[in-house]
Design an enzyme around this catalytic site. Structure first.
Site, PDB file in Angstrom:
ATOM      1  N   GLU A 157       0.807  -1.233   0.000  1.00  9.75           N
ATOM      2  CA  GLU A 157       0.000   0.000   0.000  1.00  9.75           C
ATOM      3  C   GLU A 157       0.839   1.282   0.000  1.00  9.75           C
ATOM      4  OE1 GLU A 157      -2.748  -0.562   3.253  1.00  9.75           O
ATOM      5  OE2 GLU A 157      -3.496  -2.429   2.398  1.00  9.75           O
ATOM      6  N   GLU A 262      -5.969 -10.758  -1.215  1.00 10.11           N
ATOM      7  CA  GLU A 262      -6.812 -10.521  -0.023  1.00 10.11           C
ATOM      8  C   GLU A 262      -8.286 -10.510  -0.417  1.00 10.11           C
ATOM      9  OE1 GLU A 262      -5.487  -7.084   2.209  1.00 10.11           O
ATOM     10  OE2 GLU A 262      -3.375  -7.563   1.896  1.00 10.11           O
TER      11      GLU A 262
HETATM   12  O1  G3I Z   1      -5.476  -8.710  18.895  1.00  6.90           O
HETATM   13  C1  G3I Z   1      -6.013  -7.487  19.445  1.00  6.90           C
HETATM   14  C2  G3I Z   1      -6.799  -7.769  20.659  1.00  6.90           C
HETATM   15  O2  G3I Z   1      -5.928  -8.263  21.639  1.00  6.90           O
HETATM   16  C3  G3I Z   1      -7.479  -6.467  21.130  1.00  6.90           C
HETATM   17  O3  G3I Z   1      -8.284  -6.724  22.235  1.00  6.90           O
HETATM   18  C4  G3I Z   1      -8.336  -5.889  20.011  1.00  6.90           C
HETATM   19  C5  G3I Z   1      -8.996  -4.566  20.402  1.00  6.90           C
HETATM   20  O4  G3I Z   1      -8.921  -3.615  19.372  1.00  6.90           O
HETATM   21  O5  G3I Z   1      -7.505  -5.674  18.902  1.00  6.90           O
HETATM   22  C6  G3I Z   1      -6.908  -6.845  18.392  1.00  6.90           C
HETATM   23  O6  G3I Z   1      -6.105  -6.545  17.318  1.00  6.90           O
HETATM   24  C7  G3I Z   1      -6.759  -6.193  16.131  1.00  6.90           C
HETATM   25  C8  G3I Z   1      -6.334  -7.183  15.051  1.00  6.90           C
HETATM   26  O7  G3I Z   1      -6.832  -6.774  13.811  1.00  6.90           O
HETATM   27  C9  G3I Z   1      -6.793  -8.620  15.336  1.00  6.90           C
HETATM   28  O8  G3I Z   1      -8.186  -8.669  15.313  1.00  6.90           O
HETATM   29  C10 G3I Z   1      -6.331  -4.785  15.763  1.00  6.90           C
HETATM   30  O9  G3I Z   1      -6.859  -3.865  16.684  1.00  6.90           O
HETATM   31  C11 G3I Z   1      -6.802  -4.460  14.362  1.00  6.90           C
HETATM   32  O10 G3I Z   1      -6.219  -3.213  13.976  1.00  6.90           O
HETATM   33  C12 G3I Z   1      -6.329  -5.535  13.405  1.00  6.90           C
HETATM   34  O11 G3I Z   1      -6.844  -5.246  12.129  1.00  6.90           O
HETATM   35  C13 G3I Z   1      -6.180  -5.860  11.057  1.00  6.90           C
HETATM   36  C14 G3I Z   1      -5.775  -4.762  10.065  1.00  6.90           C
HETATM   37  O12 G3I Z   1      -5.242  -5.345   8.892  1.00  6.90           O
HETATM   38  C15 G3I Z   1      -4.687  -3.870  10.655  1.00  6.90           C
HETATM   39  O13 G3I Z   1      -3.506  -4.592  10.862  1.00  6.90           O
HETATM   40  C16 G3I Z   1      -7.137  -6.838  10.399  1.00  6.90           C
HETATM   41  O14 G3I Z   1      -7.340  -7.954  11.278  1.00  6.90           O
HETATM   42  C17 G3I Z   1      -6.559  -7.344   9.082  1.00  6.90           C
HETATM   43  O15 G3I Z   1      -7.527  -8.102   8.397  1.00  6.90           O
HETATM   44  C18 G3I Z   1      -6.162  -6.171   8.215  1.00  6.90           C
HETATM   45  O16 G3I Z   1      -5.543  -6.663   7.029  1.00  6.90           O
HETATM   46  C19 G3I Z   1      -5.211  -5.674   6.053  1.00  6.90           C
HETATM   47  C20 G3I Z   1      -3.951  -6.148   5.340  1.00  6.90           C
HETATM   48  O17 G3I Z   1      -2.935  -6.386   6.288  1.00  6.90           O
HETATM   49  C21 G3I Z   1      -3.494  -5.117   4.299  1.00  6.90           C
HETATM   50  N1  G3I Z   1      -4.570  -4.812   3.371  1.00  6.90           N
HETATM   51  C22 G3I Z   1      -5.842  -4.417   3.965  1.00  6.90           C
HETATM   52  C23 G3I Z   1      -6.294  -5.496   4.975  1.00  6.90           C
HETATM   53  C24 G3I Z   1      -7.643  -5.175   5.522  1.00  6.90           C
HETATM   54  O18 G3I Z   1      -7.554  -4.002   6.280  1.00  6.90           O
END
Ligand code: G3I
Length: 370
Positions: A157, A262
């Site tokens: 990105e 994705e």
């Molecule tokens: O694991 C913690 C948990 O301990 C906590 O209680 C909770 C409260 O917010 O957060 C949890 O972590 C979250 C994690 O996902 C697991 O669910 C993060 O806040 C959240 O920011 C994270 O989001 C991920 C996001 O990327 C940011 O890294 C999504 O799962 C994931 O699907 C998404 O993937 C991205 C690709 O990497 C890049 N392209 C876009 C795609 C979708 O956004």
């Protein structure tokens, strides 16, 4: 199994009977000889915590991606301190089940701790010091999994929607060449790994032009780029079949492979266009969550058709498309339940909330066998 167009709707109707699907061919069997079919897995799936999910992953897919486990903040939260515990389990899972194992991702503007860009808290780091940090991170991570991670999303990105380079801290401090530098080091750290540039909305012409420029720049510099990752965070009405086709063909003309990295298809209303920018947030509103209990039959049919159309395009371009990865195993797991509105009920994947196959899965298998 080859189905006539007329038999498809009938088949779809009977498809809540998961038993039928379970006796049928698996997705990875249907895609054999065309491309890898992958799934992004989360922590509990890496740990094989649920036997049913574990069975689906290993029977239906021949590739895995780490939804979050290999991001910078997870591996390297503090200076000089790496935590490889979960990443090791992810790679062990891929090795144990002989899955094409993807690394995601080395350089991204998101999910990177602030310390990376600071010499002391609040004070920006020099270019030379940031280059050293990037070099160390790439060699530590790619080097550790050399020969066991087959493909790396090296840079994720880096583009704005208008095709210009995103003014991330990487770019502000290192300059435009940070992309070439990251690929060069990834190549040195594991010369055999496939290396990719990964982004969303590449089907939009301006952003496509930006990605083409990145590929050409790497090629001109003599640095390896093996594939472009078209993320595929799609909607019922976007991208069009012809946009998808043209995007794949534009990269094929450059001599790089394409991976759909994705894939998911959002059926919920969007008040923010088609972007998949992870920083987007939107206030909850009942109108934006229209199917809290179940997906209506007509929307399910549209989703099924959309999946069939996209996989038809991927299959037609099998010479270029080397992998199609779903961004999550079941609707229950999808990031789209909480982005950009928290707490929606989303239906973007091939398995439903109980982990049972959706009509879209059988439609995809059918397309792949034609
Ligand atoms: O694991 C913690 C948990 O301990 C906590 O209680 C909770 C409260 O917010 O957060 C949890 O972590 C979250 C994690 O996902 C697991 O669910 C993060 O806040 C959240 O920011 C994270 O989001 C991920 C996001 O990327 C940011 O890294 C999504 O799962 C994931 O699907 C998404 O993937 C991205 C690709 O990497 C890049 N392209 C876009 C795609 C979708 O956004």
């Amino acid at each position: 199994m080859h189905l006539q167009k007329t038999t498809l709707p009938l088949l779809l109707l009977c498809l809540s009977c998961a038993a039928w699907a379970q006796t049928g061919i698996t997705l990875r069997q249907a895609a054999q000889g065309k491309f890898h079919v992958g799934v992004a897995i989360n922590t509990s799936q890496i740990e094989a915590a649920d036997a049913k999910e574990d069975r689906i992953i290993t029977q239906q897919f021949d590739s895995i991606s780490p939804e979050n486990a290999l991001k910078w903040e997870r591996l390297h939260a503090k200076p000089g301190v790496y935590d490889f515990a979960l990443a090791d389990r992810y790679v062990d899972y891929g090795t144990k089940h002989h899955l094409y194992t993807v690394g995601h991702t080395l350089v991204w503007h998101s999910q990177v701790p602030d310390w990376v860009f600071e010499s002391t808290p609040g004070k920006p780091i020099t270019r030379a010091a940031l280059l050293e940090r990037l070099h160390d991170h790439i060699f530590a991570v790619v080097g550790r999994y050399k020969g066991r991670i087959q493909a790396w999303d090296v840079v994720n990105e880096a583009l704005n929607d208008d095709g210009s380079l995103r003014d991330s801290k990487w770019r502000q401090i290192l300059g435009d060449d940070y992309i070439v530098q990251a690929f060069r080091w990834a190549q040195e750290a594991d010369p055999q790994a496939e290396l990719g540039y990964n982004d969303y909305s590449l089907e939009n012409p301006k952003k496509l032009a930006g990605a083409i420029a990145i590929v050409k720049k790497l090629q001109t510099a003599g640095v390896k780029i093996s594939y472009v990752g078209i993320q595929g965070h799609d909607h019922l009405d976007w991208p069009s079949n012809s946009d998808e086709t043209q995007t794949i063909e534009a990269f094929a003309r450059l001599g790089v492979k394409v991976a759909i990295t994705e894939l998911d298809i959002d059926v919920l209303p969007s008040a923010w266009g088609h972007s998949a920018d992870v920083s987007l947030k939107h206030t909850a509103d009942a109108k934006l969550n229209p199917y809290p209990k179940a997906l209506p039959e007509d929307v399910s049919r549209q989703l099924t058709q959309r999946y069939a159309d996209l996989f038809r395009i991927y299959a037609e371009h099998r010479q270029s498309v080397e992998r199609v990865t779903l961004w999550g195993l079941s609707d229950r797991d999808s990031w789209l339940n909480n982005w950009p509105v928290v707490g929606r009920t989303s239906y973007p994947l091939l398995f439903d909330r109980k982990g049972d196959p959706k009509p879209a899965l059988l439609a995809v298998e059918d397309v792949l066998q034609k």
